[in-house]
Design a protein around this motif. Structure first.
Motif, PDB file in Angstrom:
ATOM      1  N   ALA A  53      28.975  29.767  37.239  1.00  0.00           N
ATOM      2  CA  ALA A  53      30.166  28.796  37.428  1.00  0.00           C
ATOM      3  C   ALA A  53      31.208  29.037  36.459  1.00  0.00           C
ATOM      4  N   SER A  54      30.810  29.356  35.007  1.00  0.00           N
ATOM      5  CA  SER A  54      31.638  29.545  33.715  1.00  0.00           C
ATOM      6  C   SER A  54      32.623  30.796  33.937  1.00  0.00           C
ATOM      7  N   ASN A  55      32.498  31.537  35.263  1.00  0.00           N
ATOM      8  CA  ASN A  55      33.257  32.640  35.236  1.00  0.00           C
ATOM      9  C   ASN A  55      34.253  32.338  36.522  1.00  0.00           C
ATOM     10  N   ALA A  56      34.500  31.035  36.582  1.00  0.00           N
ATOM     11  CA  ALA A  56      35.339  30.842  37.904  1.00  0.00           C
ATOM     12  C   ALA A  56      36.684  30.936  37.965  1.00  0.00           C
ATOM     13  N   GLU A  57      37.333  31.300  36.603  1.00  0.00           N
ATOM     14  CA  GLU A  57      38.845  31.462  36.394  1.00  0.00           C
ATOM     15  C   GLU A  57      39.274  32.563  37.288  1.00  0.00           C
ATOM     16  N   THR A  58      40.207  32.378  38.309  1.00  0.00           N
ATOM     17  CA  THR A  58      40.651  33.437  38.856  1.00  0.00           C
ATOM     18  C   THR A  58      41.397  34.237  38.212  1.00  0.00           C
ATOM     19  N   TRP A  59      41.698  35.604  38.810  1.00  0.00           N
ATOM     20  CA  TRP A  59      42.595  36.575  38.045  1.00  0.00           C
ATOM     21  C   TRP A  59      44.067  36.289  38.198  1.00  0.00           C
ATOM     22  N   THR A  60      44.426  35.514  39.033  1.00  0.00           N
ATOM     23  CA  THR A  60      45.964  35.326  39.495  1.00  0.00           C
ATOM     24  C   THR A  60      46.413  34.725  38.295  1.00  0.00           C
ATOM     25  N   HIS A  61      46.502  35.382  37.068  1.00  0.00           N
ATOM     26  CA  HIS A  61      47.154  34.828  35.800  1.00  0.00           C
ATOM     27  C   HIS A  61      48.328  36.025  35.413  1.00  0.00           C
ATOM     28  N   PRO A  62      49.437  35.394  35.009  1.00  0.00           N
ATOM     29  CA  PRO A  62      50.502  36.400  34.828  1.00  0.00           C
ATOM     30  C   PRO A  62      50.152  37.647  33.822  1.00  0.00           C
ATOM     31  N   SER A  63      48.942  37.312  32.783  1.00  0.00           N
ATOM     32  CA  SER A  63      48.535  38.270  31.815  1.00  0.00           C
ATOM     33  C   SER A  63      47.850  39.529  32.798  1.00  0.00           C
ATOM     34  N   THR A  64      47.399  39.149  33.663  1.00  0.00           N
ATOM     35  CA  THR A  64      46.517  40.320  34.608  1.00  0.00           C
ATOM     36  C   THR A  64      47.474  41.259  34.886  1.00  0.00           C
ATOM     37  N   LEU A  65      48.700  40.908  35.626  1.00  0.00           N
ATOM     38  CA  LEU A  65      49.488  41.968  35.710  1.00  0.00           C
ATOM     39  C   LEU A  65      50.031  42.613  34.563  1.00  0.00           C
ATOM     40  N   LEU A  66      50.338  42.124  33.558  1.00  0.00           N
ATOM     41  CA  LEU A  66      50.619  42.741  32.361  1.00  0.00           C
ATOM     42  C   LEU A  66      49.582  43.776  31.817  1.00  0.00           C
ATOM     43  N   LYS A  67      48.299  43.416  31.856  1.00  0.00           N
ATOM     44  CA  LYS A  67      47.376  44.046  31.441  1.00  0.00           C
ATOM     45  C   LYS A  67      47.235  45.329  32.228  1.00  0.00           C
ATOM     46  N   GLY A  68      47.444  45.018  33.759  1.00  0.00           N
ATOM     47  CA  GLY A  68      47.230  45.996  34.664  1.00  0.00           C
ATOM     48  C   GLY A  68      48.034  47.368  34.410  1.00  0.00           C
ATOM     49  N   ILE A  69      49.378  46.768  34.033  1.00  0.00           N
ATOM     50  CA  ILE A  69      50.248  47.981  33.719  1.00  0.00           C
ATOM     51  C   ILE A  69      50.256  48.491  32.456  1.00  0.00           C
ATOM     52  N   LYS A  70      49.767  47.973  31.467  1.00  0.00           N
ATOM     53  CA  LYS A  70      49.256  48.425  30.352  1.00  0.00           C
ATOM     54  C   LYS A  70      48.063  49.319  30.242  1.00  0.00           C
ATOM     55  N   TRP A  71      47.376  49.262  31.098  1.00  0.00           N
ATOM     56  CA  TRP A  71      46.060  50.065  31.162  1.00  0.00           C
ATOM     57  C   TRP A  71      45.967  51.061  32.222  1.00  0.00           C
TER      58      TRP A  71
END
Length: 419
Positions: A53-71
């Motif tokens: 349950a502690s991993n319930a944070e969804t990935w739909t955070h602005p930082s996810t898009l930035l990391k995806g482009i960076k990586w």
């Protein structure tokens, strides 16, 4: 009803098996169709093992898009996106971006689901005598810098709003919780109520429980076509056999999108590949040096679980590369290196690699409920929390089916179709 309703469940992964089990408990006649010889042989085979349950944070955070482009061009990145375009991938990311404003709302909703799932998941295992290497010693999130730790503090507020308490811990407290962990850390968050286990053992055990309850298992049978008249469902198998029933439930993981299209429904499920290694703890020194408390390393996006005495599972990463199931050496190596760095006393001489495709919806929430046709239902798209959420979504599915039965018999009102 005078005669029990016959329901076909497509897919013998964790969501299909729990769905079949929940439906059988309600007195339905159930046929479960699985393309492999055994249940739980794809995405439910060797995941990270966390009931988190502690991993319930969804990935739909602005930082996810930035990391995806960076990586994007870094082969060993935690999040890897194949830059080759496809309409499926483009539509998925467009809807992912559109779901970012609901990040907080969806994270809270996911935490609530994960907490509610525990009662059913553990209760069913106890009732059926399923041994799945359950370890109730919590999950420790580890952070190497202040930025990661501070973000975790904001996530903790959302989890608390969903009913999940977790506490911040200092580096010294982290070592007290898990003495074998090596390295330097800024701090951590510990969720005592979370647990771990072997998802394949659980899924297989539940499939056997289904059989004991009278569920008909058609294993080693692939689905060629699915049709529904609204009153009767017909599933054509790869050998030409047609199985007919009153209703059909699609729990086909990454294949749910294609099956849903045959039934007139759009489910934008994308296959997001994850990797794992199972480290065989063949000597006493490795067994003593491996952690007992489950970990989540937020920087590397890796999770761990201790499976019995002699196995240590490390899993994670996300790869957007279509239906590619290849196990890439450059994606496995970071997992082995992580073990060598964080647990140097563990021998990595014998490591079993694995890869599976997570069925992810753009908003990171599972799709549970009826489709366009009244006798078509879905329980799919659970993403990285398939095991964690499976029991509660199976329970919810049984409720949707009960409402449909009431509606068709004149005892109630049908629910709206799946959006």
């Amino acid at each position: 009803m005078a005669q029990s309703t016959h329901i076909i469940v497509i897919g013998g992964g964790i969501t299909g098996v729990t769905s079949a089990y929940a439906l059988s408990r309600e007195g339905h006649q159930v046929t479960l169709i699985e393309q492999h010889r055994y249940a739980g042989m794809e995405t439910s085979h060797a995941n990270g093992g966390q009931l988190s349950a502690s991993n319930a944070e969804t990935w739909t955070h602005p930082s996810t898009l930035l990391k995806g482009i960076k990586w994007m061009l870094k082969a060993d990145a935690p999040l890897l996106v194949n830059p080759k375009p496809s309409w499926h991938k483009l539509s998925w990311f467009a809807e992912f971006a559109a779901a970012i404003p609901k990040y907080r709302e969806n994270t809270i909703a996911t935490a609530k689901l994960a907490i509610a799932a525990r009662e059913h998941l553990f209760g069913w295992a106890q009732a059926e005598g399923i041994d799945f290497d359950l370890k109730k010693q919590g999950i420790l999130h580890i952070y190497r810098d202040k930025a990661g730790f501070d973000h975790a503090g904001e996530v903790s507020k959302l989890l608390a709003a969903g009913g999940l308490p977790r506490c911040a811990v200092t580096p010294d407290e982290m070592r007290a919780i898990e003495p074998t962990l090596a390295g330097s850390y800024y701090g951590g968050y510990y969720t005592e109520s979370d647990s771990t286990g072997d998802i394949h053992k659980y899924t297989h055990g539940m499939s056997q429980a289904c059989e004991r309850r009278g569920v008909r298992l058609l294993t080693g049978r692939a689905v060629a076509r699915v049709q529904s008249t609204g009153k009767t469902a017909h599933v054509t198998l790869d050998d030409g056999q047609v199985v007919s029933a009153d209703a059909v439930v699609v729990c086909a993981g990454v294949h749910s999108r294609a099956i849903g299209a045959q039934l007139g429904d759009r489910l934008n499920v994308y296959p997001v590949k994850g990797y794992s290694i199972t480290v065989m703890l063949n000597d006493e020194a490795s067994q003593a040096a491996a952690p007992n408390v489950s970990l989540l390393d937020d920087e590397t996006k890796l999770v761990t679980s201790r499976l019995g005495v002699d196995r240590f599972r490390v899993a994670g990463t996300a790869e957007f590369n279509g239906f590619n199931r290849d196990i890439r050496a450059d994606r496995i190596k970071p997992l082995v290196d992580w073990v060598n760095q964080c647990f140097p006393g563990v021998s990595t001489r014998r490591v079993e690699p694995w890869a599976g495709l997570r069925p992810m919806m753009p908003d990171m929430l599972p799709r549970v409920g009826p489709g366009r046709l009244p006798n078509v239902f879905y329980n799919t798209g659970h993403g990285h929390l398939g095991w964690t959420l499976s029991a509660i979504t199976a329970h919810q599915l049984a409720g949707h089916v009960a409402q449909w039965e009431d509606a068709r018999s004149g005892r109630g009102v049908a629910r709206p179709a799946l959006a």
